[in-house]
Each structure stands twice: as C-alpha cells, then as structure tokens.
Motif scaffolding. Sequence first.
Motif, mmCIF file in Angstrom:
data_model
loop_
_atom_site.group_PDB
_atom_site.id
_atom_site.type_symbol
_atom_site.label_atom_id
_atom_site.label_comp_id
_atom_site.label_asym_id
_atom_site.label_seq_id
_atom_site.Cartn_x
_atom_site.Cartn_y
_atom_site.Cartn_z
ATOM 1 N N PRO A 10 0.835 -1.204 0.000
ATOM 2 C CA PRO A 10 0.000 0.000 0.000
ATOM 3 C C PRO A 10 0.870 1.254 0.000
ATOM 4 C CG PRO A 10 -0.698 -1.554 1.697
ATOM 5 C CD PRO A 10 0.621 -2.026 1.192
ATOM 6 N N GLY A 11 0.358 2.286 -0.577
ATOM 7 C CA GLY A 11 1.074 3.551 -0.566
ATOM 8 C C GLY A 11 0.310 4.563 0.239
ATOM 9 N N PRO A 12 0.869 5.737 0.312
ATOM 10 C CA PRO A 12 2.197 6.039 -0.223
ATOM 11 C C PRO A 12 3.326 5.644 0.732
ATOM 12 C CG PRO A 12 1.190 8.020 0.649
ATOM 13 C CD PRO A 12 0.164 6.934 0.799
ATOM 14 N N VAL A 13 4.514 5.512 0.153
ATOM 15 C CA VAL A 13 5.736 5.318 0.930
ATOM 16 C C VAL A 13 6.485 6.644 0.928
ATOM 17 C CG1 VAL A 13 7.949 4.128 1.062
ATOM 18 C CG2 VAL A 13 5.890 2.867 0.388
ATOM 19 N N LEU A 14 6.764 7.162 2.106
ATOM 20 C CA LEU A 14 7.493 8.420 2.240
ATOM 21 C C LEU A 14 8.963 8.118 2.478
ATOM 22 C CD1 LEU A 14 7.865 11.476 2.654
ATOM 23 C CD2 LEU A 14 7.127 11.143 5.037
ATOM 24 N N VAL A 15 9.818 8.581 1.573
ATOM 25 C CA VAL A 15 11.260 8.417 1.716
ATOM 26 C C VAL A 15 11.843 9.745 2.180
ATOM 27 C CG1 VAL A 15 13.426 7.876 0.555
ATOM 28 C CG2 VAL A 15 11.324 6.658 -0.082
ATOM 29 N N ILE A 16 12.411 9.759 3.380
ATOM 30 C CA ILE A 16 13.039 10.960 3.925
ATOM 31 C C ILE A 16 14.544 10.825 3.745
ATOM 32 C CG2 ILE A 16 13.367 12.407 5.954
ATOM 33 C CD1 ILE A 16 10.738 11.348 7.038
ATOM 34 N N GLY A 17 15.100 11.617 2.856
ATOM 35 C CA GLY A 17 16.518 11.519 2.531
ATOM 36 C C GLY A 17 16.699 11.044 1.110
ATOM 37 N N CYS A 18 17.063 11.954 0.217
ATOM 38 C CA CYS A 18 17.131 11.622 -1.214
ATOM 39 C C CYS A 18 18.574 11.513 -1.691
ATOM 40 C CB CYS A 18 16.365 12.673 -2.034
ATOM 41 S SG CYS A 18 14.609 12.732 -1.649
ATOM 42 N N GLY A 19 19.382 10.771 -0.936
ATOM 43 C CA GLY A 19 20.726 10.455 -1.389
ATOM 44 C C GLY A 19 20.711 9.217 -2.261
ATOM 45 N N LEU A 20 21.833 8.532 -2.316
ATOM 46 C CA LEU A 20 21.950 7.324 -3.137
ATOM 47 C C LEU A 20 20.896 6.287 -2.760
ATOM 48 C CD1 LEU A 20 23.479 5.301 -5.031
ATOM 49 C CD2 LEU A 20 24.856 4.715 -3.025
ATOM 50 N N ILE A 21 20.810 5.948 -1.453
ATOM 51 C CA ILE A 21 19.911 4.880 -1.022
ATOM 52 C C ILE A 21 18.456 5.307 -1.149
ATOM 53 C CG2 ILE A 21 19.221 3.403 0.885
ATOM 54 C CD1 ILE A 21 21.919 2.682 -0.294
ATOM 55 N N GLY A 22 18.115 6.489 -0.649
ATOM 56 C CA GLY A 22 16.732 6.935 -0.709
ATOM 57 C C GLY A 22 16.213 7.060 -2.125
ATOM 58 N N THR A 23 17.020 7.639 -3.006
ATOM 59 C CA THR A 23 16.604 7.774 -4.403
ATOM 60 C C THR A 23 16.464 6.408 -5.060
ATOM 61 O OG1 THR A 23 17.685 9.926 -4.572
ATOM 62 C CG2 THR A 23 17.210 8.787 -6.633
ATOM 63 N N SER A 24 17.378 5.486 -4.755
ATOM 64 C CA SER A 24 17.300 4.146 -5.337
ATOM 65 C C SER A 24 16.049 3.409 -4.865
ATOM 66 C CB SER A 24 18.553 3.338 -4.979
ATOM 67 O OG SER A 24 19.717 3.933 -5.537
ATOM 68 N N ILE A 25 15.684 3.582 -3.590
ATOM 69 C CA ILE A 25 14.442 2.974 -3.097
ATOM 70 C C ILE A 25 13.257 3.529 -3.875
ATOM 71 C CG2 ILE A 25 12.860 2.874 -1.126
ATOM 72 C CD1 ILE A 25 15.361 2.798 0.672
ATOM 73 N N GLY A 26 13.226 4.848 -4.039
ATOM 74 C CA GLY A 26 12.132 5.462 -4.781
ATOM 75 C C GLY A 26 12.041 4.953 -6.204
ATOM 76 N N LEU A 27 13.177 4.872 -6.884
ATOM 77 C CA LEU A 27 13.183 4.403 -8.269
ATOM 78 C C LEU A 27 12.694 2.958 -8.363
ATOM 79 C CD1 LEU A 27 16.606 5.911 -9.408
ATOM 80 C CD2 LEU A 27 14.347 6.582 -10.266
ATOM 81 N N GLY A 128 24.651 10.684 -3.558
ATOM 82 C CA GLY A 128 23.738 11.692 -4.060
ATOM 83 C C GLY A 128 22.648 11.126 -4.932
ATOM 84 N N PRO A 129 21.601 11.912 -5.174
ATOM 85 C CA PRO A 129 20.444 11.413 -5.929
ATOM 86 C C PRO A 129 20.758 11.014 -7.361
ATOM 87 C CG PRO A 129 20.268 13.788 -5.544
ATOM 88 C CD PRO A 129 21.383 13.292 -4.687
ATOM 89 N N MET A 130 21.736 11.649 -7.975
ATOM 90 C CA MET A 130 22.050 11.315 -9.362
ATOM 91 C C MET A 130 22.756 9.969 -9.483
ATOM 92 S SD MET A 130 20.522 13.771 -10.581
ATOM 93 C CE MET A 130 20.774 13.392 -12.318
ATOM 94 N N ALA A 131 23.227 9.425 -8.356
ATOM 95 C CA ALA A 131 23.873 8.100 -8.370
ATOM 96 C C ALA A 131 22.867 6.983 -8.139
ATOM 97 C CB ALA A 131 24.967 8.038 -7.308
ATOM 98 N N GLY A 132 21.609 7.317 -7.843
ATOM 99 C CA GLY A 132 20.603 6.313 -7.548
ATOM 100 C C GLY A 132 20.309 5.403 -8.718
ATOM 101 N N SER A 133 19.916 4.179 -8.401
ATOM 102 C CA SER A 133 19.609 3.187 -9.439
ATOM 103 C C SER A 133 18.482 2.284 -8.966
ATOM 104 C CB SER A 133 20.846 2.344 -9.762
ATOM 105 O OG SER A 133 20.500 1.211 -10.544
ATOM 106 N N ALA A 134 17.527 2.014 -9.828
ATOM 107 C CA ALA A 134 16.431 1.105 -9.490
ATOM 108 C C ALA A 134 16.931 -0.320 -9.307
ATOM 109 C CB ALA A 134 15.365 1.148 -10.584
ATOM 110 N N GLN A 135 18.114 -0.638 -9.807
ATOM 111 C CA GLN A 135 18.659 -1.996 -9.711
ATOM 112 C C GLN A 135 19.651 -2.162 -8.558
ATOM 113 O OE1 GLN A 135 18.592 -0.349 -12.970
ATOM 114 N NE2 GLN A 135 16.562 -1.299 -13.054
ATOM 115 N N LEU A 136 19.814 -1.131 -7.739
ATOM 116 C CA LEU A 136 20.863 -1.167 -6.721
ATOM 117 C C LEU A 136 20.713 -2.345 -5.759
ATOM 118 C CD1 LEU A 136 23.333 0.358 -5.541
ATOM 119 C CD2 LEU A 136 21.733 1.558 -4.040
ATOM 120 N N PHE A 137 19.476 -2.723 -5.454
ATOM 121 C CA PHE A 137 19.240 -3.727 -4.423
ATOM 122 C C PHE A 137 18.961 -5.119 -4.982
ATOM 123 C CE2 PHE A 137 17.393 0.421 -3.177
ATOM 124 C CZ PHE A 137 18.343 0.785 -2.249
#
Length: 358
Positions: A10-27, A128-137
């Motif tokens: 269920p959503g929404p999921v709130l991600v606090i912190g848009c660095g590498l990990i947070g952005t990757s989770i979002g993606l 940083g957010p530009m380093a995020g990847s949907a495949q990181l995990f």
Amino acid sequence: MSAAAPRALPGPVLVIGCGLIGTSIGLALRAHEVDVLLADAEPGNVEAAASRGAGRPATDHVEPYLVVAAVPPTAAADVVVQALRRWPAAYVTDVTSVKAGLQREIDAHPGAERFAGGHPMAGSERSGPMAGSAQLFEGRPWAVTPGSATLPEALDAVVDMALHVGAVPIILEAAAHDRAVALVSHVPQVMSTLTAARLNDAQGNHLALAGPGLRDTTRIAGSDSALWIDILGTNAADVRAVLELVRADLDRVIDALGQDDAVIGDVLESGRRGTEQIPGKHGSAPARVDIVHVQVADRPGELSRLMTDTGQSGVNIEDLRLDHDLGRPVGLAEIAVALGVGDSLVDALTARGWTAYR
C-alpha cells in the motif's frame, strides 16, 4: 528469510533523505507503481530525485503507509522518532548500517511498536540522488531488525518493501546485525582505506605497476568519509573487536616474515578458506568455478559481442569482471563459469575469433 513474490505494498511510501539509497528505493518502488513521496533537508535533492522518476515531493496533507528514514546514522533516531509522532498510523523503518543503539533510542519513545529497522547491504562509492539506481538492491541482502515490541504488521511492511525493490530480506536481532556488519562491511572498509592511504607515499612510477588486485582492494576506499565517520563511531565496539583480531594476525605475519614460512602459510591458507565461506550468487552456498580470460578490444560493441558469443555457446555466466591493461588498447575480461565447463567456453570463443584462455 528467502526471497518471495512481494505482496501488494500500500502507498504512499514516504522516503526521507534523497541520497543514493533513498533515491534508489524510490526508483525501485516506482518501477512497481508504488506511490512514493520524497523529502529531504536539501530541497535540491528532492528536485533531483523527482526529476529522475523516484517519486513526487511530499505534501503535508498526505498520510504515508510506510516511512523510510534514509538518513545518516547520527540523524536516524531523530527522524524516526519524529515520523512516529507525526504519523501515528504509519509504519517506520530506516536504512542505517548500525542498529542496536538506534533500537534502544526508539524503544524509549511512544510508537516503537510501529518501527522495524532495516539495512540494505548495497551501496556505491558514489553518492547523491544522481547516483541512484532502481537496480541497486537486486539480489542483495536487506537486513530487517525488529525490536522486541515490533508489531507483526510493521515487520511485514518492511519485508514487503525489501521484496519490492528486489532485495532478499534477512531478519536479525539488532545486536547480532551489528556484529555481522562489523565483520563483513565495516572492517573491510577500514582495511581498504588503510591500503589506499599507503599509496600516497608511492615513489616515482611505482603505481604504474598497479593491477586489478590493487583496484579491487582499494575500490571502496573512495567512499564518503563523513558517512563512514558516522558508521565507525556508531559501531565502534564491534569494529574494534574485529580489528584487534586483525592486528594480532598482522603481528604474526610481521614477526614471521623471512623467519617462519609455516606461519605465513597458515595465515594464507586461513584467508583462502575464508574466501570460500562467502555466499555465491542469490545467497547460495559458495561454488567453485572456472575462470576464462578473454582479450576485449577497447572499442564500442566489443563487450556486447562477447556476451552474445558466450550466450550462444550455451554456457551460463556466473560472474564477470573487466580490467584494462596498462598502455594497451585492450581489456581483459574474466568470465566465471560453472566448474568443468571452462575449457568448452575457451574452445567456443576461440572458434569465434576471440583470444581466450584458462
């Protein structure tokens, strides 16, 4: 816990912190069409993460189902406590790499039963957010560390999120997690950093002799220093315990060099056995493999052609690494394949014009 098909999140999921990990989770969550809200102390990070498709900026009137505190270790407790207080119906997790101290702090506050700690065993020397990847995990362990009061529903929410981003949830008690990461993550970071630091004293053209072994050993030394100061300080006792054992081994080596080959051999053999304990792909038991070396011209399309030719040979790739030879317009691919099939891959690639050997 082994990987399974994720239930609906269920959503929404709130991600606090848009660095590498947070952005990757979002993606990764957006790839499953989960509604993701983004927040960060730096508005520019939210803008950058949103521009990449990691979610939408958070608004005050939206109540999250799950809050992910993707912030450094020293900020995690405050962010988690604030989230538990502000959204009394939401479940809350974090992504920090040290859990026991955080759990003790959370246990002292109302709402602790809605918190289940988390730690994705994935990252990069980039940040940083530009380093995020949907495949990181993808295929990586995601430690989930519920407290003694954690509700089953809160635990399920974190496990489901980990499955949605492609990770393999592993449930651990917080203190056991901290001992584990000291051994498999924090001390390796220190050892890599110490090795890289010695390179500052290299003379003349000594570094021209550097090969892939040095690059492998020092790669993670390029990680964010501020983040690692936080991590090492927070997990100081467990890291110190492992480093003291390493120091004892190092003293044995120093005393034995040129004096006692049996001791040196024992240390080397112990290290070799240790590498055999590292899990294989998908968390499977360690597997012995054949390594095939292939020369790859440094021009567009060559690596893709190698992958195609390998696939057409009917051999499955277990692992792959690519290194470039100093001063030569070629790279050297090392293809790991199942034990016993290396020779057949060499024959198949040689027949297709590659320079391949075991």
